[in-house]
Scaffold this motif. Sequence first.
Motif, PDB file in Angstrom:
ATOM      1  N   GLU A  11       0.831  -1.209   0.000  1.00  0.00           N
ATOM      2  CA  GLU A  11       0.000   0.000   0.000  1.00  0.00           C
ATOM      3  C   GLU A  11       0.864   1.257   0.000  1.00  0.00           C
ATOM      4  OE1 GLU A  11      -2.791   2.101   3.310  1.00  0.00           O
ATOM      5  OE2 GLU A  11      -3.227  -0.004   2.872  1.00  0.00           O
ATOM      6  N   ILE A  12       1.884   1.295   0.852  1.00  0.00           N
ATOM      7  CA  ILE A  12       2.771   2.457   0.904  1.00  0.00           C
ATOM      8  C   ILE A  12       3.558   2.591  -0.399  1.00  0.00           C
ATOM      9  CG2 ILE A  12       4.741   3.487   2.101  1.00  0.00           C
ATOM     10  CD1 ILE A  12       2.193   3.642   3.651  1.00  0.00           C
ATOM     11  N   GLY A  13       3.970   1.452  -0.968  1.00  0.00           N
ATOM     12  CA  GLY A  13       4.691   1.494  -2.242  1.00  0.00           C
ATOM     13  C   GLY A  13       3.846   2.064  -3.361  1.00  0.00           C
ATOM     14  N   LEU A  14       2.559   1.718  -3.379  1.00  0.00           N
ATOM     15  CA  LEU A  14       1.665   2.267  -4.399  1.00  0.00           C
ATOM     16  C   LEU A  14       1.462   3.771  -4.206  1.00  0.00           C
ATOM     17  CD1 LEU A  14      -0.991  -0.586  -4.543  1.00  0.00           C
ATOM     18  CD2 LEU A  14       0.542   0.094  -6.392  1.00  0.00           C
ATOM     19  N   ILE A  15       1.325   4.200  -2.948  1.00  0.00           N
ATOM     20  CA  ILE A  15       1.164   5.629  -2.680  1.00  0.00           C
ATOM     21  C   ILE A  15       2.395   6.399  -3.130  1.00  0.00           C
ATOM     22  CG2 ILE A  15       0.962   7.346  -0.839  1.00  0.00           C
ATOM     23  CD1 ILE A  15      -0.813   5.378   0.671  1.00  0.00           C
ATOM     24  N   TYR A  16       3.567   5.881  -2.802  1.00  0.00           N
ATOM     25  CA  TYR A  16       4.796   6.555  -3.221  1.00  0.00           C
ATOM     26  C   TYR A  16       5.062   6.380  -4.710  1.00  0.00           C
ATOM     27  CZ  TYR A  16       6.416   8.162   1.309  1.00  0.00           C
ATOM     28  OH  TYR A  16       6.544   8.849   2.489  1.00  0.00           O
ATOM     29  N   TRP A 126     -16.617  -3.774   1.076  1.00  0.00           N
ATOM     30  CA  TRP A 126     -16.640  -4.773   0.013  1.00  0.00           C
ATOM     31  C   TRP A 126     -15.866  -6.033   0.379  1.00  0.00           C
ATOM     32  CZ3 TRP A 126     -15.819  -1.754  -5.230  1.00  0.00           C
ATOM     33  CH2 TRP A 126     -16.847  -0.806  -5.364  1.00  0.00           C
ATOM     34  N   GLY A 127     -14.985  -5.921   1.333  1.00  0.00           N
ATOM     35  CA  GLY A 127     -14.156  -7.061   1.708  1.00  0.00           C
ATOM     36  C   GLY A 127     -13.233  -6.692   2.852  1.00  0.00           C
ATOM     37  N   GLU A 128     -12.260  -7.546   3.081  1.00  0.00           N
ATOM     38  CA  GLU A 128     -11.290  -7.301   4.137  1.00  0.00           C
ATOM     39  C   GLU A 128     -10.489  -6.052   3.813  1.00  0.00           C
ATOM     40  OE1 GLU A 128      -9.363  -7.709   7.634  1.00  0.00           O
ATOM     41  OE2 GLU A 128     -11.025  -8.960   6.924  1.00  0.00           O
ATOM     42  N   ALA A 129     -10.391  -5.146   4.799  1.00  0.00           N
ATOM     43  CA  ALA A 129      -9.707  -3.869   4.587  1.00  0.00           C
ATOM     44  C   ALA A 129      -8.238  -4.064   4.252  1.00  0.00           C
ATOM     45  CB  ALA A 129      -9.847  -2.986   5.828  1.00  0.00           C
ATOM     46  N   LEU A 130      -7.649  -5.140   4.772  1.00  0.00           N
ATOM     47  CA  LEU A 130      -6.229  -5.392   4.519  1.00  0.00           C
ATOM     48  C   LEU A 130      -5.942  -5.582   3.036  1.00  0.00           C
ATOM     49  CD1 LEU A 130      -3.411  -5.928   5.752  1.00  0.00           C
ATOM     50  CD2 LEU A 130      -4.051  -8.352   5.884  1.00  0.00           C
ATOM     51  N   TYR A 131      -6.926  -6.136   2.302  1.00  0.00           N
ATOM     52  CA  TYR A 131      -6.744  -6.380   0.876  1.00  0.00           C
ATOM     53  C   TYR A 131      -7.398  -5.299   0.007  1.00  0.00           C
ATOM     54  CZ  TYR A 131      -6.091 -10.932   3.109  1.00  0.00           C
ATOM     55  OH  TYR A 131      -5.684 -11.927   3.942  1.00  0.00           O
ATOM     56  N   MET A 132      -8.485  -4.740   0.481  1.00  0.00           N
ATOM     57  CA  MET A 132      -9.217  -3.772  -0.333  1.00  0.00           C
ATOM     58  C   MET A 132      -8.480  -2.442  -0.441  1.00  0.00           C
ATOM     59  SD  MET A 132     -11.770  -5.215  -1.652  1.00  0.00           S
ATOM     60  CE  MET A 132     -12.369  -3.687  -2.361  1.00  0.00           C
ATOM     61  N   ARG A 133      -7.820  -2.012   0.619  1.00  0.00           N
ATOM     62  CA  ARG A 133      -7.148  -0.714   0.582  1.00  0.00           C
ATOM     63  C   ARG A 133      -6.030  -0.675  -0.453  1.00  0.00           C
ATOM     64  NH1 ARG A 133      -6.466   1.470   6.681  1.00  0.00           N
ATOM     65  NH2 ARG A 133      -4.435   1.917   5.762  1.00  0.00           N
ATOM     66  N   PRO A 134      -5.130  -1.666  -0.504  1.00  0.00           N
ATOM     67  CA  PRO A 134      -4.128  -1.643  -1.590  1.00  0.00           C
ATOM     68  C   PRO A 134      -4.747  -1.739  -2.972  1.00  0.00           C
ATOM     69  CG  PRO A 134      -3.444  -3.144   0.151  1.00  0.00           C
ATOM     70  CD  PRO A 134      -4.856  -2.757   0.447  1.00  0.00           C
ATOM     71  N   LEU A 135      -5.874  -2.439  -3.089  1.00  0.00           N
ATOM     72  CA  LEU A 135      -6.522  -2.572  -4.393  1.00  0.00           C
ATOM     73  C   LEU A 135      -7.051  -1.224  -4.872  1.00  0.00           C
ATOM     74  CD1 LEU A 135      -7.579  -4.342  -6.695  1.00  0.00           C
ATOM     75  CD2 LEU A 135      -9.624  -4.785  -5.305  1.00  0.00           C
ATOM     76  N   ILE A 136      -7.734  -0.493  -3.995  1.00  0.00           N
ATOM     77  CA  ILE A 136      -8.285   0.806  -4.389  1.00  0.00           C
ATOM     78  C   ILE A 136      -7.171   1.800  -4.680  1.00  0.00           C
ATOM     79  CG2 ILE A 136      -9.758   2.701  -3.662  1.00  0.00           C
ATOM     80  CD1 ILE A 136     -11.171   0.034  -4.270  1.00  0.00           C
ATOM     81  N   VAL A 137      -6.147   1.806  -3.847  1.00  0.00           N
ATOM     82  CA  VAL A 137      -5.005   2.699  -4.091  1.00  0.00           C
ATOM     83  C   VAL A 137      -4.324   2.337  -5.403  1.00  0.00           C
ATOM     84  CG1 VAL A 137      -2.756   3.435  -3.234  1.00  0.00           C
ATOM     85  CG2 VAL A 137      -4.649   3.178  -1.645  1.00  0.00           C
ATOM     86  N   GLY A 138      -4.220   1.033  -5.690  1.00  0.00           N
ATOM     87  CA  GLY A 138      -3.611   0.602  -6.943  1.00  0.00           C
ATOM     88  C   GLY A 138      -4.396   1.076  -8.161  1.00  0.00           C
ATOM     89  N   VAL A 139      -5.718   1.057  -8.070  1.00  0.00           N
ATOM     90  CA  VAL A 139      -6.545   1.545  -9.179  1.00  0.00           C
ATOM     91  C   VAL A 139      -6.300   3.032  -9.404  1.00  0.00           C
ATOM     92  CG1 VAL A 139      -8.912   1.958  -9.937  1.00  0.00           C
ATOM     93  CG2 VAL A 139      -8.300  -0.234  -8.902  1.00  0.00           C
ATOM     94  N   LEU A 140      -6.215   3.815  -8.330  1.00  0.00           N
ATOM     95  CA  LEU A 140      -5.959   5.252  -8.456  1.00  0.00           C
ATOM     96  C   LEU A 140      -4.576   5.522  -9.053  1.00  0.00           C
ATOM     97  CD1 LEU A 140      -7.433   6.514  -5.051  1.00  0.00           C
ATOM     98  CD2 LEU A 140      -8.469   6.676  -7.317  1.00  0.00           C
ATOM     99  N   VAL A 141      -3.594   4.728  -8.659  1.00  0.00           N
ATOM    100  CA  VAL A 141      -2.242   4.910  -9.182  1.00  0.00           C
ATOM    101  C   VAL A 141      -2.172   4.534 -10.659  1.00  0.00           C
ATOM    102  CG1 VAL A 141       0.152   4.114  -8.999  1.00  0.00           C
ATOM    103  CG2 VAL A 141      -1.161   4.587  -6.935  1.00  0.00           C
ATOM    104  N   LEU A 142      -2.821   3.442 -11.044  1.00  0.00           N
ATOM    105  CA  LEU A 142      -2.827   3.040 -12.454  1.00  0.00           C
ATOM    106  C   LEU A 142      -3.537   4.074 -13.317  1.00  0.00           C
ATOM    107  CD1 LEU A 142      -3.496  -0.811 -12.240  1.00  0.00           C
ATOM    108  CD2 LEU A 142      -1.349   0.360 -12.771  1.00  0.00           C
ATOM    109  N   LEU A 143      -4.611   4.657 -12.795  1.00  0.00           N
ATOM    110  CA  LEU A 143      -5.301   5.709 -13.534  1.00  0.00           C
ATOM    111  C   LEU A 143      -4.389   6.926 -13.712  1.00  0.00           C
ATOM    112  CD1 LEU A 143      -7.882   6.824 -14.826  1.00  0.00           C
ATOM    113  CD2 LEU A 143      -8.618   7.577 -12.552  1.00  0.00           C
ATOM    114  N   SER A 144      -3.662   7.281 -12.667  1.00  0.00           N
ATOM    115  CA  SER A 144      -2.721   8.407 -12.770  1.00  0.00           C
ATOM    116  C   SER A 144      -1.601   8.094 -13.762  1.00  0.00           C
ATOM    117  CB  SER A 144      -2.136   8.717 -11.388  1.00  0.00           C
ATOM    118  OG  SER A 144      -3.143   9.034 -10.452  1.00  0.00           O
ATOM    119  N   ALA A 145      -1.094   6.860 -13.726  1.00  0.00           N
ATOM    120  CA  ALA A 145      -0.046   6.473 -14.666  1.00  0.00           C
ATOM    121  C   ALA A 145      -0.550   6.518 -16.102  1.00  0.00           C
ATOM    122  CB  ALA A 145       0.460   5.066 -14.324  1.00  0.00           C
ATOM    123  N   TRP A 146      -1.793   6.103 -16.323  1.00  0.00           N
ATOM    124  CA  TRP A 146      -2.375   6.165 -17.670  1.00  0.00           C
ATOM    125  C   TRP A 146      -2.470   7.604 -18.157  1.00  0.00           C
ATOM    126  CZ3 TRP A 146      -7.201   8.164 -19.272  1.00  0.00           C
ATOM    127  CH2 TRP A 146      -7.552   7.874 -20.601  1.00  0.00           C
TER     128      TRP A 146
END
Length: 320
Positions: A11-16, A126-146
């Motif tokens: 999660e921190i890696g995706l944010i950075y 939607w699910g376990e926070a431990l897995y959902m938070r990196p997933l949502i952050v990853g979607v935001l990062v991929l959108l920014s990269a696009w």
Amino acid sequence: MSAFAFFGALEIGLIYGLVALGVYLTFRVLDFPDLSVDGTFPMGAAVAATAIMGGINPWVATGMAIVVSAAMGWVTAFLTVRCGILNLLASILTMIAAFSINIRIMGRPNIALLGQETILTPFESWGEALYMRPLIVGVLVLLSAWLVVRLLNSDFGLGMRATGVNARMVAAQGASTGFYTYFCLAISNGFVGFAGALFAQTNSFADVTSGVGTIVVGLAAVILGQTIIPGKKIWVTILAVVVGSILYRLAVAFALSSGMFGLEASDLNLVTAVLVALALILPKMKRPGQRATGMKVSSPTTHVNHPSKPQTKPSSGEPL
């Protein structure tokens, strides 16, 4: 490494990764050493946290953080383009000023967001926070990269890339290098402020000192990613930058969590320095069998010198 530590580092890696995108735009594309990210990262966190505590919608608060951080990048460009201050010194001045501005925004050195609604709160059901938070952050990062890939592949992005390579040539073509500088620094610090806003909402606090070493982390992600995934295409480079940020955080988490190296949390800067040094050294190491001098040896072929024909001057009646 436990699952909690792994997904936390992811999660921190995706944010950075957003920080790495901003650093890539300034250092690689524009060739502008921008150190103001150490101030705009906590500024994004401060604006988002203060707005959320004031009852503003988290998405609106995140947008405010992006705009304010982009404005600080614009200030750095203004000091360089209009005032003629050296780019490195201009970014340092902005970073120093941002420290006091962040305290003014929050009213105190830090703000806690425990129990407050964030942009991740609706998705945690939607699910376990431990897995959902990196997933949502990853979607935001991929959108920014696009968005970055689309920008750099456009005609405007081509002019911005050309400004970083040869600003005089761009100016000779009638384009405004100053405008490209303003835009690139603004969008770069906007991404960094976005990362700071996400960092505050995922960690439930905003601190004025959270930006210390942000530029080092961003450079480490850019260098490590481009070393592991080399490529000339824009989308490959942007993907490498994000992957480098994730791998950097996973490597740091593994080094600090495993007891084999005897490292502690206070050794974070040491681990960062070692990883960046290795990323810089490895590409320069000679492959086995390659000559140290790098000179090419010509094949032992026999060269025959043919006498050149004497040049005859044309007569006065022949055309020149």
